[in-house]
Design a protein around this motif. Structure first.
Motif, short mmCIF file in Angstrom:
data_model
loop_
_atom_site.label_atom_id
_atom_site.label_comp_id
_atom_site.label_asym_id
_atom_site.label_seq_id
_atom_site.Cartn_x
_atom_site.Cartn_y
_atom_site.Cartn_z
N ALA A 58 -7.98 24.40 -49.20
CA ALA A 58 -7.96 22.96 -49.49
C ALA A 58 -7.04 22.23 -48.53
CB ALA A 58 -7.52 22.73 -50.94
N LEU A 59 -5.89 22.81 -48.22
CA LEU A 59 -4.95 22.18 -47.29
C LEU A 59 -5.53 22.08 -45.88
CD1 LEU A 59 -1.63 23.89 -48.47
CD2 LEU A 59 -2.21 21.46 -48.70
N ILE A 60 -6.25 23.12 -45.46
CA ILE A 60 -6.83 23.13 -44.12
C ILE A 60 -8.08 22.25 -44.08
CG2 ILE A 60 -7.92 24.59 -42.36
CD1 ILE A 60 -6.11 26.87 -43.30
N GLY A 61 -8.81 22.21 -45.18
CA GLY A 61 -10.04 21.43 -45.23
C GLY A 61 -11.27 22.21 -44.84
N GLU A 62 -11.13 23.54 -44.72
CA GLU A 62 -12.26 24.41 -44.41
C GLU A 62 -12.07 25.74 -45.14
OE1 GLU A 62 -13.92 24.58 -40.41
OE2 GLU A 62 -12.28 23.29 -39.75
N ARG A 63 -13.17 26.44 -45.39
CA ARG A 63 -13.12 27.71 -46.13
C ARG A 63 -12.91 28.85 -45.12
NH1 ARG A 63 -18.34 28.31 -49.25
NH2 ARG A 63 -17.20 29.93 -50.39
N ILE A 64 -11.68 29.05 -44.71
CA ILE A 64 -11.41 30.10 -43.74
C ILE A 64 -10.49 31.20 -44.28
CG2 ILE A 64 -11.77 28.56 -41.78
CD1 ILE A 64 -8.78 28.45 -41.38
N ALA A 65 -9.85 30.98 -45.42
CA ALA A 65 -9.02 32.02 -46.02
C ALA A 65 -9.85 32.80 -47.04
CB ALA A 65 -7.80 31.41 -46.72
N PRO A 66 -9.86 34.13 -46.96
CA PRO A 66 -10.66 34.93 -47.91
C PRO A 66 -10.12 34.81 -49.32
CG PRO A 66 -9.24 36.36 -46.59
CD PRO A 66 -9.11 34.98 -46.01
N THR A 67 -11.02 34.62 -50.28
CA THR A 67 -10.61 34.46 -51.68
C THR A 67 -11.07 35.61 -52.56
OG1 THR A 67 -12.62 33.16 -52.08
CG2 THR A 67 -10.62 31.94 -51.51
N LEU A 108 -15.46 31.71 -43.58
CA LEU A 108 -15.06 32.62 -42.52
C LEU A 108 -14.93 34.03 -43.08
CD1 LEU A 108 -14.05 32.94 -39.54
CD2 LEU A 108 -11.74 32.64 -40.44
N VAL A 109 -15.48 35.00 -42.38
CA VAL A 109 -15.44 36.39 -42.83
C VAL A 109 -14.41 37.14 -41.98
CG1 VAL A 109 -16.73 38.54 -43.07
CG2 VAL A 109 -17.85 36.35 -43.55
N LEU A 110 -13.39 37.67 -42.65
CA LEU A 110 -12.39 38.50 -41.98
C LEU A 110 -12.69 39.96 -42.30
CD1 LEU A 110 -9.07 36.50 -42.61
CD2 LEU A 110 -10.51 36.50 -40.58
N ASP A 111 -13.12 40.71 -41.31
CA ASP A 111 -13.50 42.11 -41.49
C ASP A 111 -12.54 42.98 -40.67
OD1 ASP A 111 -14.65 44.56 -41.78
OD2 ASP A 111 -16.60 44.02 -40.92
N LEU A 112 -11.79 43.85 -41.35
CA LEU A 112 -10.82 44.70 -40.65
C LEU A 112 -11.47 45.85 -39.91
CD1 LEU A 112 -7.87 44.90 -43.24
CD2 LEU A 112 -8.29 43.26 -41.41
N LEU A 249 -10.94 22.88 -57.41
CA LEU A 249 -11.53 21.55 -57.26
C LEU A 249 -11.18 20.96 -55.90
CD1 LEU A 249 -12.96 19.04 -58.39
CD2 LEU A 249 -10.77 18.34 -59.37
N ALA A 250 -9.92 21.12 -55.47
CA ALA A 250 -9.49 20.57 -54.19
C ALA A 250 -10.26 21.20 -53.03
CB ALA A 250 -7.99 20.79 -54.01
N GLU A 251 -10.41 22.53 -53.06
CA GLU A 251 -11.14 23.23 -51.99
C GLU A 251 -12.59 22.77 -51.96
OE1 GLU A 251 -11.90 27.86 -50.80
OE2 GLU A 251 -12.64 27.14 -52.73
N ALA A 252 -13.24 22.75 -53.12
CA ALA A 252 -14.66 22.38 -53.17
C ALA A 252 -14.86 20.93 -52.75
CB ALA A 252 -15.20 22.61 -54.58
N ALA A 253 -13.95 20.05 -53.18
CA ALA A 253 -14.09 18.63 -52.85
C ALA A 253 -13.94 18.40 -51.35
CB ALA A 253 -13.06 17.81 -53.61
N ARG A 254 -12.98 19.06 -50.72
CA ARG A 254 -12.76 18.85 -49.28
C ARG A 254 -13.90 19.42 -48.44
NH1 ARG A 254 -7.39 19.06 -46.17
NH2 ARG A 254 -8.71 17.63 -45.01
#
Length: 506
Positions: A58-67, A108-112, A249-254
């Protein structure tokens, strides 16, 4: 570079010259030299499932951190600005390895690539996001994990025993005040800001939408609970504030999509009785209903992204007049509490970047001088003391921490006034003086005059002990600084010229 950081950089250079033959000391000082020139390092920490990665997105404004619960969430991941997207693994054996940049359904997909979290020291993600220009965000593994190794990774990174923390400040997410939360914040306070100083941590009451079982007024209930945490108990001395936030909500809204806005329009357009029955529970919302849109698959996707609270809120906001996806996004972000978090970061952390970095750097150099004295280190120690004594921002932080953790003999009104004047509610002149940004010059001058008179009297009163008098002097200097920024001197508008031009009337 601000003057404070310029002086600090010069001090680090002097220390590097002094310890040029000590490889270990030089490596430590080189690291601090890099930190001084970097943006603020802001870590996101909390217990498992507190919603750290979701808030970070949400802070970045994009879905790049794996959840999800994969290996990547058990590692420390840095997110910093880069002109192009790039991901680098820093491995435990000292080597580096690039990872491909790949997104699936916007995530974003982070694959080790077959490695485990134990093989990785950290993941570095460079991303072209404007939100990362002035911040380095650091996602940390969950504290209180069933795996002791995972929890230990966060503790070692944020609360090392023999050095300053790797983070300049911290967002600590909690769902309620647990003994594990208190223990971690106490450790972070002691290692990063000195004993009894809570100047670089804020608590976030995360997943606030769940506190009221997903009701529309859930965030109001969460705000009341956060207010109690802020005013009372152990959290007051361990964090600068407690702010409720609905991270999902913040992540989805952004990252709201046009198709999702269309689905909310469909929901808002349903007959009220049908819509109310659907929104009673998750089970009812995903139940097939003949002739009703959005379709079941769309509803399931909405629940996954927004949660039941977000779905209810989105439909209500569209009914309330949100006529475009951008308007709905802005209203949802406002309702989520994210704006309050962003404002706090700007007012309390980013505005104090130089000061927060100076605290850690001076502590590190002082420890080095004490543990490894060499010829000339006494002069270096004296320079550290001069820098501390001459830095009013550092003194402000120390007094702010003391006000939050000790009884300094002030009544409730003076205590609150002192906190605000030294920057406890923001470092802008208007925030310090408790005035609206639009306040007239005359109102500002009157406020400055009254405040200075009051605190000069406190500083000079025979009944004030030494700590109270010292605090009053810090407040006076802070007020004078704010007045100077606003063009007010000692409660007078403007300043008298030193020379009267010959052509002007005396």
């Amino acid at each position: 570079m601000p003057d404070g950081l310029r002086e600090l950089s010069a001090l680090v250079d002097d220390a590097r010259d002094l310890y040029r033959d000590d490889a270990d000391a030089l490596a430590r000082l080189d690291d601090w030299d890099r930190r001084i020139h970097e943006p603020l390092r802001l870590a996101v920490a909390g217990m498992v499932k507190a919603g750290k990665s979701t808030l970070l997105n949400a802070l970045i404004g994009e879905r790049i951190a794996p959840t999800d619960a994969g290996e990547c969430t058990r590692t420390i991941t840095w997110y910093r600005y880069g002109a192009t997207a790039r991901i680098t693994l820093h491995l435990a054996d000292g080597t580096e390895a690039p990872l491909p940049v790949r997104r699936v359904d916007g995530q974003l997909v982070l694959d080790l690539e077959g490695r485990t979290a134990d093989d990785v020291l950290r993941i570095d993600v460079e991303w072209p996001s404007e939100s990362l220009r002035s911040l380095i965000l650091i996602d940390t593994p969950g504290i209180g994990s069933l795996s002791e190794a995972v929890s230990a990774r966060s503790f070692r990174f944020l609360t090392p025993e023999d050095s300053a923390s790797e983070a300049d400040a911290i967002l600590y997410l909690l769902r309620h005040v647990h003994s594990t939360d208190v223990g971690f914040l106490e450790a972070f306070r002691d290692s990063a800001a000195g004993s009894s100083h809570a100047v670089n941590a804020v608590a976030l009451l995360s997943r606030a939408d769940e506190i009221g079982s997903g009701r529309i007024d859930s965030l109001l209930s969460a705000a009341q609970i956060a207010g109690r945490y802020r005013r009372d108990g152990e959290l007051r001395t361990l964090a600068l504030d407690c702010i409720p936030v609905a991270g999902l909500l913040a992540e989805a809204a952004r990252t709201l999509r046009e198709s999702e806005f269309g689905a909310f329009q469909d929901l808002a357009g349903l007959d009220r009785e049908i819509r109310d029955r659907m929104l009673i529970s998750v089970d009812r919302f995903v139940r097939p209903i003949e002739g009703v849109t959005p379709e079941v698959d769309t509803r399931v996707a909405l629940l996954d992204r927004f949660g039941l609270f977000g779905v209810r809120l989105g439909a209500a906001l569209v009914r309330g007049g949100a006529t475009s996806s951008s308007e709905l996004r802005d209203r949802m972000v406002q309702q989520s509490g994210l704006v309050d978090v962003q404002r706090f970061i700007a007012d309390q952390f980013r505005s104090r970047t130089a000061t927060l970095k100076a605290r850690g750097a001076l502590q590190a150099i002082e420890t080095l001088v004490r543990e490894r004295p060499v010829e000339g280190s006494q002069e270096l120690h004296a320079a550290i003391e001069r820098l501390r004594a001459g830095d009013h921002d550092l003194r402000e932080l120390e007094v702010l921490a003391a006000l939050r953790s000790a009884d300094l003999g002030l009544d409730a009104e003076d205590h609150a006034d002192a906190e605000r004047l030294i920057g406890g509610e923001g470092t802008t002149p208007s925030a310090r003086l408790g005035l609206a940004v639009s306040a007239s010059d005359r109102a500002v001058a009157s406020r400055v005059r009254d405040v200075l008179a009051h605190w000069h009297a406190r500083a000079e009163s025979p009944s004030s002990d030494r700590s109270a008098a010292d605090l009053a002097r810090v407040v006076i200097r802070s007020v004078e600084g704010a007045a100077s920024e606003l063009g007010v001197a000692d409660g007078r508008l403007g300043s008298a010229p030193d020379v009267v031009p010959a052509s002007a009337p005396a």
